[in-house]
Each structure stands twice: as structure tokens, then as C-alpha cells.
Scaffold this motif. Structure first.
Motif, PDB file in Angstrom:
ATOM      1  N   UNK A  86      -2.709  -4.213 -32.662  1.00  0.00           N
ATOM      2  CA  UNK A  86      -1.291  -3.817 -32.984  1.00  0.00           C
ATOM      3  C   UNK A  86      -0.976  -2.298 -32.616  1.00  0.00           C
ATOM      4  N   UNK A  87      -1.969  -1.534 -33.168  1.00  0.00           N
ATOM      5  CA  UNK A  87      -1.950  -0.257 -32.826  1.00  0.00           C
ATOM      6  C   UNK A  87      -2.001   0.168 -31.473  1.00  0.00           C
ATOM      7  N   UNK A  88      -2.763  -0.654 -30.824  1.00  0.00           N
ATOM      8  CA  UNK A  88      -3.184  -0.408 -29.213  1.00  0.00           C
ATOM      9  C   UNK A  88      -1.869  -0.718 -28.538  1.00  0.00           C
ATOM     10  N   UNK A  89      -0.971  -1.819 -29.222  1.00  0.00           N
ATOM     11  CA  UNK A  89       0.037  -2.365 -28.539  1.00  0.00           C
ATOM     12  C   UNK A  89       1.067  -1.192 -28.699  1.00  0.00           C
ATOM     13  N   UNK A  90       1.232  -0.627 -29.587  1.00  0.00           N
ATOM     14  CA  UNK A  90       2.227   0.524 -30.097  1.00  0.00           C
ATOM     15  C   UNK A  90       2.011   1.742 -28.945  1.00  0.00           C
ATOM     16  N   UNK A  91       0.668   2.068 -28.626  1.00  0.00           N
ATOM     17  CA  UNK A  91       0.458   3.077 -27.780  1.00  0.00           C
ATOM     18  C   UNK A  91       0.836   2.582 -26.351  1.00  0.00           C
ATOM     19  N   UNK A  93       3.071   0.631 -25.493  1.00  0.00           N
ATOM     20  CA  UNK A  93       4.557   0.659 -25.497  1.00  0.00           C
ATOM     21  C   UNK A  93       4.903   2.263 -25.438  1.00  0.00           C
ATOM     22  N   UNK A  94       4.247   3.078 -26.010  1.00  0.00           N
ATOM     23  CA  UNK A  94       4.401   4.615 -26.033  1.00  0.00           C
ATOM     24  C   UNK A  94       4.166   4.921 -24.432  1.00  0.00           C
ATOM     25  N   UNK A  95       3.025   4.680 -23.825  1.00  0.00           N
ATOM     26  CA  UNK A  95       2.686   4.930 -22.643  1.00  0.00           C
ATOM     27  C   UNK A  95       3.916   4.382 -21.394  1.00  0.00           C
ATOM     28  N   UNK A  96       4.027   3.159 -21.773  1.00  0.00           N
ATOM     29  CA  UNK A  96       5.076   2.617 -20.744  1.00  0.00           C
ATOM     30  C   UNK A  96       6.247   3.524 -20.693  1.00  0.00           C
ATOM     31  N   UNK A  97       6.776   3.665 -21.885  1.00  0.00           N
ATOM     32  CA  UNK A  97       8.103   4.509 -21.982  1.00  0.00           C
ATOM     33  C   UNK A  97       8.176   5.763 -21.592  1.00  0.00           C
ATOM     34  N   UNK A  98       6.968   6.333 -21.763  1.00  0.00           N
ATOM     35  CA  UNK A  98       6.637   7.642 -20.916  1.00  0.00           C
ATOM     36  C   UNK A  98       6.721   7.561 -19.580  1.00  0.00           C
ATOM     37  N   UNK A  99       6.198   6.730 -19.053  1.00  0.00           N
ATOM     38  CA  UNK A  99       6.267   6.455 -17.351  1.00  0.00           C
ATOM     39  C   UNK A  99       7.513   6.264 -16.978  1.00  0.00           C
ATOM     40  N   UNK A 100       8.412   5.396 -17.600  1.00  0.00           N
ATOM     41  CA  UNK A 100       9.718   4.989 -17.393  1.00  0.00           C
ATOM     42  C   UNK A 100      10.558   6.483 -17.602  1.00  0.00           C
ATOM     43  N   UNK A 101      10.100   7.270 -18.427  1.00  0.00           N
ATOM     44  CA  UNK A 101      10.819   8.499 -18.469  1.00  0.00           C
ATOM     45  C   UNK A 101      10.509   9.335 -17.405  1.00  0.00           C
ATOM     46  N   UNK A 102       9.372   9.611 -17.295  1.00  0.00           N
ATOM     47  CA  UNK A 102       8.823  10.333 -15.890  1.00  0.00           C
ATOM     48  C   UNK A 102       9.512   9.815 -14.709  1.00  0.00           C
ATOM     49  N   UNK A 103       9.681   8.642 -14.596  1.00  0.00           N
ATOM     50  CA  UNK A 103      10.316   8.086 -13.236  1.00  0.00           C
ATOM     51  C   UNK A 103      11.744   8.476 -13.234  1.00  0.00           C
ATOM     52  N   UNK A 104      12.329   8.054 -14.414  1.00  0.00           N
ATOM     53  CA  UNK A 104      13.742   8.288 -14.411  1.00  0.00           C
ATOM     54  C   UNK A 104      14.120   9.873 -13.992  1.00  0.00           C
ATOM     55  N   UNK A 105      13.548  10.632 -14.978  1.00  0.00           N
ATOM     56  CA  UNK A 105      13.496  11.991 -14.540  1.00  0.00           C
ATOM     57  C   UNK A 105      13.520  12.452 -13.147  1.00  0.00           C
ATOM     58  N   UNK A 106      12.241  11.937 -12.538  1.00  0.00           N
ATOM     59  CA  UNK A 106      12.359  12.210 -11.164  1.00  0.00           C
ATOM     60  C   UNK A 106      13.298  11.551 -10.060  1.00  0.00           C
ATOM     61  N   UNK A 134      -9.170  -1.850 -22.678  1.00  0.00           N
ATOM     62  CA  UNK A 134      -9.597  -1.679 -24.114  1.00  0.00           C
ATOM     63  C   UNK A 134      -9.160  -2.899 -24.850  1.00  0.00           C
ATOM     64  N   UNK A 135      -8.006  -3.270 -25.048  1.00  0.00           N
ATOM     65  CA  UNK A 135      -7.236  -4.237 -25.647  1.00  0.00           C
ATOM     66  C   UNK A 135      -7.863  -5.543 -25.212  1.00  0.00           C
ATOM     67  N   UNK A 136      -8.178  -5.608 -24.065  1.00  0.00           N
ATOM     68  CA  UNK A 136      -8.759  -7.069 -23.672  1.00  0.00           C
ATOM     69  C   UNK A 136     -10.154  -7.136 -24.143  1.00  0.00           C
TER      70      UNK A 136
END
Length: 173
Positions: A86-91, A93-106, A134-136
Motif C-alpha cells: 500500500x505504501x508503494x502504491x501511494x508512491x 500515485x505520487x510519481x504518476x501525478x508528478x509526471x502529469x503535472x510536469x507534462x501539463x506544465x510543458x 519493485x512492487x511486483x
């Protein structure tokens, strides 16, 4: 003693299922034949087949699969997931949202420092992929015949992340 009420071939079975209005006659025929193969005595009556098929068709009916039942089922099964995953899943989600923010900013601001955008986006995508690996590896359900200790998997994860970020920092210039 059980006995077959009638003996028919697969083609005849599919033809009869089409006549009765089965939505997927091939799937129905495969189900019936697998039930005959799985029967303990090798003999099964047509009445038993009809009952088993009726149960199968009512449980897999699309009317029973509502959005709320799917979400409820997901959360019930996810509640059994170990805390580490569950902790890995939260990370993730955080990484995915960071990628979305970077792409949106671009898209909104522009790509003037294009190397910076690519480095940030490659970093988020690479980190997401490595964390998924790692999760797998540490998921107890995934058993590939080889058991990898959690410490070994995490060490591999850290080493690969170090290499990834060295490449990203080198790409920045």
C-alpha cells in the motif's frame, strides 16, 4: 446410477445452444464440455449441466456488474493487501501525478528548456516503472518459481534508481 440422457457432438451442442438463444454459444459449449471433463464420475446428467450453466450465466450476467459493486469488490480485495504494498502504491500515485503535472506544465507554459522537461519527464516515468517492478517483486502473490528477498529487491531498486538519476542529471547538462 447417473446416466446421460442424450449424447451429442460439440457442433450439435453449439447448434442447439444457438437455437435456444444463447448469447455466446461457443463459450456455453466450452463450459458444458469442461463440466463433463471435470465431473468426478465422468458421467453427468443434462439436468445437472443445465443447473450449472444457469448458475454460471446468472453470476456472470452484465446486469449484476454495476460500477458500485465493482468498486466495492475492489476495495474489499485491496483491504487484504499488505501494508508495504500500500505504501508503494501511494508512491506510485505520487510519481504518476508528478509526471502529469510536469507534462501539463510543458503544455501550458512551453518547452523552452526542453532538456529540463525531458529530464523531469524521463525521471518520473523511469521511477514509476522501477517502482512498479519493485512492487511486483515483493508481492507475495507473484511467485515466479524463484523467491527474491525483500532486501535484495529493494537493493536492486535503489541501484537502478541511482543509475536512472545519474543519466537524468547528465542529460540536464
Amino acid at each position: 446410477m447417473k446416466h446421460l440422457e442424450e449424447v451429442i457432438s460439440t457442433e450439435e451442442l453449439i447448434k442447439k445452444l444457438k437455437e435456444t438463444g444463447s448469447s455466446n454459444p461457443q463459450k456455453s459449449a466450452d463450459f458444458i464440455l469442461s463440466e463433463i471433463d471435470n465431473d468426478k464420475n465422468g458421467i453427468i446428467t443434462m439436468r445437472e449441466l443445465r443447473e450449472k450453466y444457469r448458475k454460471m450465466s446468472t453470476t456472470t450476467s452484465s446486469n449484476n456488474l454495476t460500477f458500485t459493486s465493482i468498486v466495492k469488490s475492489f476495495f474489499e480485495s485491496y483491504s487484504k493487501t499488505p501494508q508495504k504494498l500500500k505504501i508503494i502504491d501511494l508512491f506510485l500515485i505520487y510519481t504518476f501525478l508528478t509526471g502529469v503535472i510536469v507534462f501539463t506544465y510543458c503544455c501550458l507554459v512551453g518547452t523552452y528548456p526542453f532538456n529540463s522537461f525531458l529530464a523531469a519527464f524521463i525521471s518520473t516515468v523511469g521511477c514509476f516503472v522501477l517502482t512498479t517492478c519493485l512492487r511486483i517483486q515483493i508481492n507475495p502473490i507473484n511467485n515466479f518459481g524463484k523467491t527474491i528477498s525483500i532486501e535484495r529487491a529493494f537493493t536492486d531498486y535503489l541501484l537502478c534508481n541511482l543509475i536512472l538519476h545519474l543519466v537524468v542529471f547528465n542529460f540536464l547538462g
